[in-house]
Scaffold this motif. Structure first.
Motif, mmCIF file in Angstrom:
data_model
loop_
_atom_site.group_PDB
_atom_site.id
_atom_site.type_symbol
_atom_site.label_atom_id
_atom_site.label_comp_id
_atom_site.label_asym_id
_atom_site.label_seq_id
_atom_site.Cartn_x
_atom_site.Cartn_y
_atom_site.Cartn_z
ATOM 1 N N LEU A 117 69.611 20.621 30.382
ATOM 2 C CA LEU A 117 70.193 21.534 29.400
ATOM 3 C C LEU A 117 69.087 22.258 28.630
ATOM 4 O O LEU A 117 69.146 23.468 28.401
ATOM 5 N N ALA A 118 68.058 21.493 28.236
ATOM 6 C CA ALA A 118 66.944 22.076 27.491
ATOM 7 C C ALA A 118 66.283 23.190 28.300
ATOM 8 O O ALA A 118 65.996 24.279 27.781
ATOM 9 N N VAL A 119 66.056 22.924 29.587
ATOM 10 C CA VAL A 119 65.417 23.937 30.434
ATOM 11 C C VAL A 119 66.270 25.197 30.490
ATOM 12 O O VAL A 119 65.771 26.322 30.357
ATOM 13 N N LEU A 149 58.607 12.265 29.031
ATOM 14 C CA LEU A 149 59.402 13.248 29.769
ATOM 15 C C LEU A 149 59.950 12.664 31.059
ATOM 16 O O LEU A 149 61.051 13.004 31.491
ATOM 17 N N ALA A 152 58.703 25.781 31.965
ATOM 18 C CA ALA A 152 59.659 24.744 31.578
ATOM 19 C C ALA A 152 60.399 24.215 32.804
ATOM 20 O O ALA A 152 60.570 23.005 32.977
ATOM 21 N N PHE A 204 60.322 20.355 34.370
ATOM 22 C CA PHE A 204 61.517 19.544 34.632
ATOM 23 C C PHE A 204 61.476 18.987 36.056
ATOM 24 O O PHE A 204 61.690 17.799 36.291
ATOM 25 N N LEU A 251 68.445 26.228 28.340
ATOM 26 C CA LEU A 251 68.422 26.906 27.047
ATOM 27 C C LEU A 251 67.140 27.719 26.886
ATOM 28 O O LEU A 251 67.172 28.862 26.422
ATOM 29 N N ILE A 252 66.019 27.124 27.272
ATOM 30 C CA ILE A 252 64.751 27.850 27.166
ATOM 31 C C ILE A 252 64.800 29.109 28.027
ATOM 32 O O ILE A 252 64.436 30.207 27.589
ATOM 33 N N GLY A 300 54.180 19.975 26.712
ATOM 34 C CA GLY A 300 54.942 19.120 27.622
ATOM 35 C C GLY A 300 54.113 18.690 28.821
ATOM 36 O O GLY A 300 54.150 17.531 29.238
ATOM 37 N N VAL A 336 57.102 29.062 22.245
ATOM 38 C CA VAL A 336 57.771 28.328 23.328
ATOM 39 C C VAL A 336 56.758 27.977 24.419
ATOM 40 O O VAL A 336 56.733 26.842 24.922
ATOM 41 N N PRO A 365 70.390 15.972 29.552
ATOM 42 C CA PRO A 365 69.851 16.719 28.405
ATOM 43 C C PRO A 365 68.580 17.512 28.753
ATOM 44 O O PRO A 365 68.414 18.633 28.262
ATOM 45 N N SER A 366 67.704 16.945 29.589
ATOM 46 C CA SER A 366 66.494 17.695 29.959
ATOM 47 C C SER A 366 66.874 18.989 30.657
ATOM 48 O O SER A 366 66.313 20.059 30.382
#
Ligand SMILES: Nc1ncnc2c1ncn2[C@@H]1O[C@H](COP(=O)(O)OP(=O)(O)OP(=O)(O)O)[C@@H](O)[C@H]1O
Ligand SMILES: [Mg+2]
Lengths: 193, 213, 224
Positions: B24-26, B14, B103, B107, B28-29, B52, B45, B21-22
């Motif tokens: 973006l993932a956060v 991580l 999340a 990050f 999205l979650i 993680g 989730v 991208p990380s």
């Protein structure tokens, strides 16, 4: 000391930066004052003060800077919080609403003819309501029910009202101490009385 | 406060993951947790996010304050919602909270401030033509950290003198002088920056009184 | 060379500088005078931080009000509060900040900064948080941050106010050794040793302009 000495962009930048730091420092001192032994987190009075003291432009800019630096991972919010978490949790709306707080408070203070306590109280209260305008629906979204979000937010109202009064009193005293801090934007040229 | 911010140094997968991208993932979650109300999905989730933390080997001393914050929020929000909307909805809300905040914090713990500054600078690149100077982001970070240090010192002094005048408990006796010294510091900093040529290299049209003839 | 011709300045109705005419070719010039006499305001006109409402200022023939950017490259300014002058987290970065427009290469900036700091006895503190330096060290850092650009003129506004005796002496010695023309506004009469010319301001006007001793004598008389 005032903007009249220097109109270079550095002066505005410095105010924005230093006020962002000021709001952060408000979060470092949770125990200032306090009602009945319960320390009140004074930080959310910061954006209102930013608007009331720097005006809407620089005030909003300093809140934006604070939020930006918080988001990239600096622990600038009260209790050493920072990073992305404050922007995705249920209080995200209140934090983002600070921008609108500074904007609304600043606009009213700059448009008003006088800087008397009632005017400042009105401006600061409007700033708080602007924050609620964003914060409450976001809580509502989070819990899936606007009414429940509204009720949930009631917890903060008494403390916030105290902070509004304090912010107005402080802004009034500061404007009296430094009268040329914020030139009026209305009635171009005519002096405020 | 350190310039490192909330970053926890490490070499895990991580930590090495690319910033964009990380992020973006956060996001999205965070968005996804609000969109779904299925407790099983949300619990899944939460499990992923917890995994993680294990992968990133977040030390206990960093985990503890996070758990405290979460617990406080859960009590504050969970209980009220239990009472307002019933236990099932309260559970959904609690899971949302844990997933989103967990999340986002993960990050922040695994991403360097420097890397984010570079990402922001790159992201702002296209705004250059509107007068935005992305290369100043790093400077703003430094200046603000610097000012937090100075203002904390000033706050300490002002507090001490309010106490000395027997007004230790008064909010205005603290806040007004603090505010005024803050503004004075801002003016002095502005002058020092101007004296060191800040703004002279501006590509924006300068106001007439500083324009070159 | 710094020239003031008919320089006047007012804030609102308040006249703070009034008909200042001076030609200053000397290498060490001091401004003294009571609180509020206009020293800081006059000093700030030299690099365009204050644009006088009347008259003109010239630094080597350039007008700071019109060519601010060019003048500021040649005129360094040291203020009294070091905390407000240091703008970067570490001493090395702060000095390097000054070079951001003149030296493109980051490593070269760091090298020049380290060299200057070492020359001023701060070589051990290059990586240190600037905030943790002592008051005297911070003021030396502020001086380094200005001198790294090798300006022609150095303006100092009460640079030693917040320093103790030892640091004050150290600062004064550094100042004495500089090749730059120095314009110093101060309340500290000890600093005037070795100065070529001392100007006494009172209510925004020049009331004496002489060698240190007679000028100080005039200033003392004003205060009685
Ligand atoms: N921004 C400003 N707005 C209004 N008046 C100002 C401003 N700055 C300075 N003044 C006034 O101008 C006058 C001269 O100020 P200046 O700072 O130049 O004096 P000084 O000789 O440096 O004083 P000191 O020894 O106290 O530093 C003072 O009366 C001061 O009140
Ligand atoms: Mg002065």
């Amino acid at each position: 000391m005032s903007g009249s000495r220097s109109t270079l962009p550095a002066a505005s930048l410095a105010r924005v930066v230093v006020f962002a730091a000021f709001i952060a420092v408000l979060g470092l001192f949770p125990g200032i004052g306090g009602v009945a032994g319960v320390p009140i987190v004074v930080q959310n009075a910061g954006p209102i003060l930013a608007g009331a003291i720097l005006g809407w432009k620089l005030g909003t800019a300093s809140v934006a800077l604070l939020l930006g630096l918080t988001a990239i991972g600096l622990p600038l919010l009260s209790g050493g919080r920072g990073g992305l978490a404050p922007f995705v949790g249920p209080s995200a709306g209140f934090v983002v609403g600070w921008l609108l707080s500074a904007l609304v408070t600043g606009l009213i203070v700059q448009r008003a003819r006088t800087r008397t306590l009632p005017v400042l109280l009105l401006a600061c209260l409007a700033g708080l309501l602007a924050d609620y305008l964003i914060g409450i629906p976001v809580i509502g979204l989070f819990v899936g029910d606007l009414g429940a979000g509204l009720l949930q937010s009631l917890v903060f109202v008494p403390g916030d009202l105290i902070k509004v009064v304090l912010a107005a009193v402080i802004a009034g005293l500061v404007h009296r101490a430094l009268p040329d801090l914020l030139p009026p934007t209305t009635s171009a040229g005519s002096p405020v009385r | 406060m350190t310039p490192l911010g909330l970053y926890e140094p490490g070499t895990s997968l991580l930590h090495r993951a690319p910033t964009g991208p990380s992020l973006l993932a956060v996001l999205l979650i965070a968005a996804g947790t609000v969109l779904t109300s299925d407790p099983w999905v949300l619990a899944g989730v939460c499990g992923l996010v917890a995994l993680g933390y294990v992968v990133a080997r977040v030390p206990w001393r960093r985990l503890r304050p996070l758990l405290r914050t979460l617990a406080l929020l859960l009590v504050l929000i969970g209980l009220v919602q239990w009472w307002l909307l019933g236990p099932e909805r309260a559970l959904v809300i609690a899971l949302r909270l844990v997933a989103a905040i967990g999340a986002a914090s993960l990050f922040t713990l695994t991403t360097r401030v420097d890397d984010l500054v570079s990402a922001v600078e790159r992201g702002l690149g296209p705004l250059r033509r509107f007068g935005v100077r992305p290369e100043r982001v790093g400077l703003l970070v430094g200046l603000t950290i610097q000012s937090v240090g100075t203002l904390s010192g000033i706050a300490g002094q002002v507090r001490a003198s309010a106490k000395a005048r027997g007004a230790g408990g008064s909010v205005t006796a603290f806040a007004v002088p603090f505010m005024i010294r803050t503004l004075r510091h801002a003016d002095a900093l502005g002058e020092a920056l101007a004296a060191r040529g800040w703004g002279d290299d501006d590509t924006r049209p300068s106001p007439p009184h500083v324009a070159e003839p | 060379m710094i020239e003031f011709s008919g320089v006047g300045h007012r804030y609102g109705d308040r006249v703070v500088l009034d008909g200042v005419d001076l030609t200053l070719p000397q290498s060490r010039v001091a401004l003294i005078g009571a609180n509020g006499s206009g020293k800081s305001t006059l000093a700030r006109t030299v690099n365009g931080l204050v644009t006088p409402t009347e008259g003109t200022v010239r630094v080597d023939g350039r007008d700071p009000a019109r060519q601010g950017s060019a003048v500021r490259r040649r005129v360094g300014f040291v203020f009294s509060d070091p905390d407000s002058q240091i703008v970067m987290p570490t001493a090395g970065e702060d000095v390097a900040f000054s070079l951001r427009r003149t030296v493109r290469n980051r490593a070269e900036r760091a090298r020049l900064a380290a060299e200057t700091l070492t020359g001023f006895g701060l070589g051990d503190h290059i990586e240190h948080p600037a905030h943790q330096l002592s008051g005297g060290q911070k003021q030396l850092l502020a001086l380094c941050a200005v001198l790294v650009l090798d300006p022609d003129v150095l303006v100092c506004d009460e640079p030693t106010t917040l320093l103790d005796l030892r640091n004050k002496k150290a600062f004064a010695e550094r100042l004495a050794g500089l090749r730059q023309q120095v314009l110093l506004a101060t309340h500290d009469l000890d600093l005037l040793e070795g100065f070529d010319r001392v100007i006494v301001l009172d209510g925004g006007r020049v009331v004496a302009d002489d060698e240190p001793e007679p000028a100080v004598a005039h200033y003392r008389k004003l205060c009685t």
